[in-house]
Design a protein around this motif. Structure first.
Motif: not given
Length: 327
Positions: A226, A240, A314
């Protein structure tokens, strides 16, 4: 992701530096977590607060620093509540750090063996013979040629690349739960940089978690799971690594990625983000990136955008993206 064991949790971290007549807001409300086995990349320009963030976690700051947070926990240990003596037992054992200028953090007056065994004996409570054995094993682990010769050497007899490998070996010697690499290739030439980055990727399995700090997004995608993008003391996007790298949402992230030189660049011009990072003493109102943003709208200059989850895992803090996505 939620079922994984949490290693490090940072909530609403703020680090200010008190000056004679002003206050530097170096880190302003940063939150993130790392699960066991993960590698987290922290990226952004110089002055974005990356190094101050990890030094705040370690509580390795000058006396004029003022740190607050809702939580900073490592394996459930409240790092904010530790005494100075307790911190010294955590440094090196629970948290180890690889610095960007390794020669500044190694003593020129002692051999590599003396320096490595001192650290190992202190944290692991072992005899010197066992410490020497462990030191040699760590040098082998990081691919050091002629480890027995290196152990008997003084720092001035070794190259910068070898010193950085020694610092990595030293960091791993006490089996830390969290390894922090702060711009670990800055002082090295390109060939050695590639070797050190490959080494960091290979040794992820030997730590509970890894934080890689860099201003270069290109080196993150092969190592990290990440990534956190920081700008002017705040996180503007995280998620990610492949989502952020290949589907960036925040204009700043897009600017950083566009600035990476490419061989297939048709116009052969280097791209850059216009303007400079704002002052941490008097940051702009609203979104701190707004003065440099090419797509900013009026609200960007007035109100700070909240962090929103655009797609699962996200997150981005941007009014323009929220409007486009109907968030």
């Amino acid at each position: 992701m939620d079922t994984m064991e949490q290693l490090l949790n940072v909530e609403n971290l703020k680090t200010y530096f008190k000056l004679m007549d002003s206050t530097v807001m170096a880190v302003d409300g940063v939150s993130f977590l790392i699960n066991r086995g993960e590698a987290l990349g922290v990226a952004g320009e110089t002055g974005s607060g990356k190094t101050v963030t990890v030094n705040s976690i370690m509580r390795n700051l000058p006396l004029n620093a003022y740190v607050t947070a809702d939580a900073i926990t490592l394996e459930g240990i409240d790092l904010l509540s530790l005494s100075e003596k307790q911190l010294h037992s955590v440094w090196g054992k629970k948290i180890a750090m690889i610095f960007q200028n390794p020669t500044s953090f190694i003593n020129p007056l002692f051999t590599i063996e003396e320096q490595m065994t001192d650290v190992i004996c202190f944290h692991e409570k072992v005899k010197n013979k066992q410490a020497v054995k462990t030191a040699r094993e760590m040098l082998v682990l990081v691919g050091m040629p002629d480890p027995d010769v290196v152990l008997k050497s003084y720092p001035f007899q070794l190259s910068a690349g070898m010193i950085q490998r020694i610092m990595i070996a030293l960091s791993l010697s006490c089996n830390p739960s969290l390894l922090i690499a702060d711009e670990p290739t800055t002082a090295l030439d390109v060939t050695i940089q590639a070797q050190i980055l490959k080494l960091l990727g290979d040794i992820k399995a030997h730590t509970g978690g890894l934080i890689l700090i860099t201003h270069n997004l290109a080196i993150i995608k092969d190592i990290c799971d990440r990534v956190v993008i920081m700008y002017a003391g705040k996180i503007v996007e995280w998620g990610d690594v492949h989502q952020v790298m290949y589907l960036p949402m925040h204009p700043y992230t897009k600017g950083l990625l566009d600035a990476i030189p490419r061989l297939n660049n048709q116009d052969k011009r280097l791209r850059y983000i216009p303007g400079n990072i704002p002052s941490a003493i008097d940051p702009p109102s609203g979104c701190r990136f707004s003065p440099r943003c090419m797509v900013a709208v009026p609200i960007c200059f007035e109100q700070e955008p909240p962090m929103c989850e655009k797609v699962p895992g996200h997150f981005v803090a941007c009014y323009v993206i929220r409007k486009e996505r109907g968030i």
